[in-house]
Motif scaffolding. Structure first.
Motif, PDB file in Angstrom:
ATOM      1  N   ILE A   5      67.595  53.213  45.746  1.00 45.48           N
ATOM      2  CA  ILE A   5      68.855  52.232  44.456  1.00 45.48           C
ATOM      3  C   ILE A   5      68.096  51.178  43.786  1.00 45.48           C
ATOM      4  O   ILE A   5      67.784  49.861  44.668  1.00 45.48           O
ATOM      5  N   ALA A   6      68.332  50.582  43.168  1.00 46.07           N
ATOM      6  CA  ALA A   6      68.373  49.238  42.008  1.00 46.07           C
ATOM      7  C   ALA A   6      69.457  48.565  41.374  1.00 46.07           C
ATOM      8  O   ALA A   6      70.451  49.308  41.350  1.00 46.07           O
ATOM      9  N   VAL A   7      70.311  47.268  41.612  1.00 47.25           N
ATOM     10  CA  VAL A   7      70.991  46.899  40.796  1.00 47.25           C
ATOM     11  C   VAL A   7      70.750  45.717  39.432  1.00 47.25           C
ATOM     12  O   VAL A   7      69.577  45.047  39.311  1.00 47.25           O
ATOM     13  N   VAL A   8      71.241  46.223  38.567  1.00 44.41           N
ATOM     14  CA  VAL A   8      71.139  45.831  37.542  1.00 44.41           C
ATOM     15  C   VAL A   8      72.430  44.823  37.201  1.00 44.41           C
ATOM     16  O   VAL A   8      73.305  45.479  36.967  1.00 44.41           O
ATOM     17  N   ARG A  69      72.099  46.589  29.509  1.00 42.80           N
ATOM     18  CA  ARG A  69      72.309  47.026  30.675  1.00 42.80           C
ATOM     19  C   ARG A  69      70.943  47.995  29.858  1.00 42.80           C
ATOM     20  O   ARG A  69      70.361  48.365  31.798  1.00 42.80           O
ATOM     21  N   PHE A  73      67.583  48.617  32.910  1.00 45.78           N
ATOM     22  CA  PHE A  73      67.303  49.497  33.506  1.00 45.78           C
ATOM     23  C   PHE A  73      65.150  50.403  32.562  1.00 45.78           C
ATOM     24  O   PHE A  73      64.179  50.424  33.252  1.00 45.78           O
ATOM     25  N   LEU A  76      62.208  48.053  34.636  1.00 45.70           N
ATOM     26  CA  LEU A  76      62.903  48.984  36.237  1.00 45.70           C
ATOM     27  C   LEU A  76      62.290  50.104  36.175  1.00 45.70           C
ATOM     28  O   LEU A  76      60.923  50.538  36.710  1.00 45.70           O
ATOM     29  N   HIS A  77      61.664  50.677  34.865  1.00 43.03           N
ATOM     30  CA  HIS A  77      60.831  52.154  34.524  1.00 43.03           C
ATOM     31  C   HIS A  77      59.577  51.240  34.241  1.00 43.03           C
ATOM     32  O   HIS A  77      59.329  52.249  34.838  1.00 43.03           O
ATOM     33  N   LEU A  82      60.115  53.878  39.375  1.00 45.65           N
ATOM     34  CA  LEU A  82      61.424  53.745  39.220  1.00 45.65           C
ATOM     35  C   LEU A  82      62.661  53.898  40.446  1.00 45.65           C
ATOM     36  O   LEU A  82      62.439  55.508  40.573  1.00 45.65           O
ATOM     37  N   VAL A  86      70.638  54.046  40.361  1.00 45.47           N
ATOM     38  CA  VAL A  86      70.764  52.617  39.484  1.00 45.47           C
ATOM     39  C   VAL A  86      71.998  52.326  39.729  1.00 45.47           C
ATOM     40  O   VAL A  86      73.040  52.932  39.058  1.00 45.47           O
ATOM     41  N   GLN A  87      72.680  50.883  40.090  1.00 46.07           N
ATOM     42  CA  GLN A  87      74.209  50.172  40.404  1.00 46.07           C
ATOM     43  C   GLN A  87      73.778  49.285  39.060  1.00 46.07           C
ATOM     44  O   GLN A  87      72.989  48.287  39.095  1.00 46.07           O
ATOM     45  N   ALA A 156      69.602  58.147  37.719  1.00 49.29           N
ATOM     46  CA  ALA A 156      68.323  57.702  36.370  1.00 49.29           C
ATOM     47  C   ALA A 156      67.903  58.164  36.394  1.00 49.29           C
ATOM     48  O   ALA A 156      67.390  57.947  34.778  1.00 49.29           O
TER      49      ALA A 156
END
Length: 332
Positions: A5-8, A69, A73, A76-77, A82, A86-87, A156
């Motif tokens: 998981i990643a956070v934006v 947002r 994202f 990340l992509h 990826l 995604v939070q 995602a």
């Protein structure tokens, strides 16, 4: 901490609130992207000092939460790595410890869900009536839902398939995304868990008014894209914000012109409908758990909100008719 998981985080001139936000996220997640919308308060430098990846939005295009947002994202992509989930979180919020692990566990166990969300609460609920109104708005029943706010944990691949948020939607972009997600066949669920703590820092009537204008713009724009969504909200605005106002004005004009009985009856009928609506609103708020005195106070603002909502809805249609850009409506 987990790498799946990643956070934006998105923000603009959030100052100390952003510092607290990033600290809360770093305690839970390793991979973070901060998207900045033209801040002049050192937000970008602070995020970079923490080792966080920063995306600075091009200032030549209007800023929107959707655009921010999406940019996070896509960063990340573009990395070629990826994460599965995604939070998203706003820069004026704190991430509640334990939410990430709970949200991940639920999404892993439910492949039919496209996203999960939780409860948001106000950090300083009692600092102003406007903060208290926000706090009540955030706390909605858990379970399957039609839409949620921008704080959400998303699958995602589903986000990528839908091409993310619609960058042209300047308010209620989260609702618009959720509508498309459900139409794609994936569900949305609110878990009965605290997710984020928000710092509205709303202390002035003018801020509340502009926020309600923005909401009205969202009702109209998202309703235009998806007519089935926000239908009750739009109907209430047209009825209480426009139609009854016209009836009231017509009654007053009749009374001023000498037709006292007819004008009085017309104006009185409109005022009676307003009063009945307020009573029903207070009863609903009380049933939802608000103390009676607080429900009466909130009810006044909810009744009054139909006017700025109407301004926001009309603003959208005028912009659309004139083919103007849908620029963001800021309330702070």
């Amino acid at each position: 901490m987990t790498a799946e998981i990643a956070v934006v985080v998105i923000g603009r001139n959030e100052g100390e609130r952003l510092k607290r936000c990033l600290a809360s996220v770093l305690a839970e997640v390793q991979r973070i992207v901060y998207v900045d919308s033209g801040s002049s308060d050192g937000s970008v430098a602070h995020a970079r000092d923490l080792g966080i990846q920063v995306v600075e939005l091009d200032t030549s295009a209007p800023f929107t939460a959707a655009r921010g947002r999406n940019a996070g994202f896509m960063a990340l992509h573009a990395s070629g790595d990826l994460p599965e989930f995604v939070q998203f979180i706003d820069g004026d919020c704190l991430l509640v410890p334990g939410w990430i692990s709970a949200g991940l566990a639920h999404l892993r166990s439910r492949p039919d869900l496209g996203l999960v969300t939780g409860w948001r609460s106000e950090i300083h609920r009692d600092r102003s009536v406007y903060n208290a109104i926000c706090d009540f708005e955030w706390h909605r029943p858990a379970g399957p839902i039609e839409a949620c706010g921008g704080d959400m944990m998303v699958r995602a691949q589903a986000f990528l398939n839908l091409k993310g948020f619609n960058p042209q939607v300047i308010a209620a972009e989260d609702d618009e995304f959720c509508v498309r997600l459900r139409k794609s066949g994936l569900g949305i669920e609110r878990l009965p868990l605290p997710m984020t703590q928000h710092d509205a820092a709303m202390t002035r009537f003018s801020e509340w008014w502009r926020r309600a204008v923005r909401s009205g713009h969202g009702f109209a724009q998202v309703g235009h894209l998806h007519p089935e969504h926000f239908r009750p909200e739009r109907r209430r605005v047209w009825l209480y914000g426009l139609l009854l106002s016209l009836v009231l004005v017509a009654g007053l004009l009749l009374a001023m012109s000498g037709a006292l009985l007819a004008g009085g009856l017309l104006a009185g009928a409109a005022l009676s409908v307003y009063a009945l609506s307020w009573v029903r609103t207070v009863q609903g708020l009380a049933r939802a758990g608000l103390p009676r005195s607080e429900a009466m106070h909130h009810g006044l603002y909810l009744s009054l909100s139909k006017y700025p909502n109407l301004i926001g809805m009309l603003t959208y249609w005028v912009r659309r008719w004139q083919r103007r850009d849908m620029s963001i409506i800021e309330y702070k």
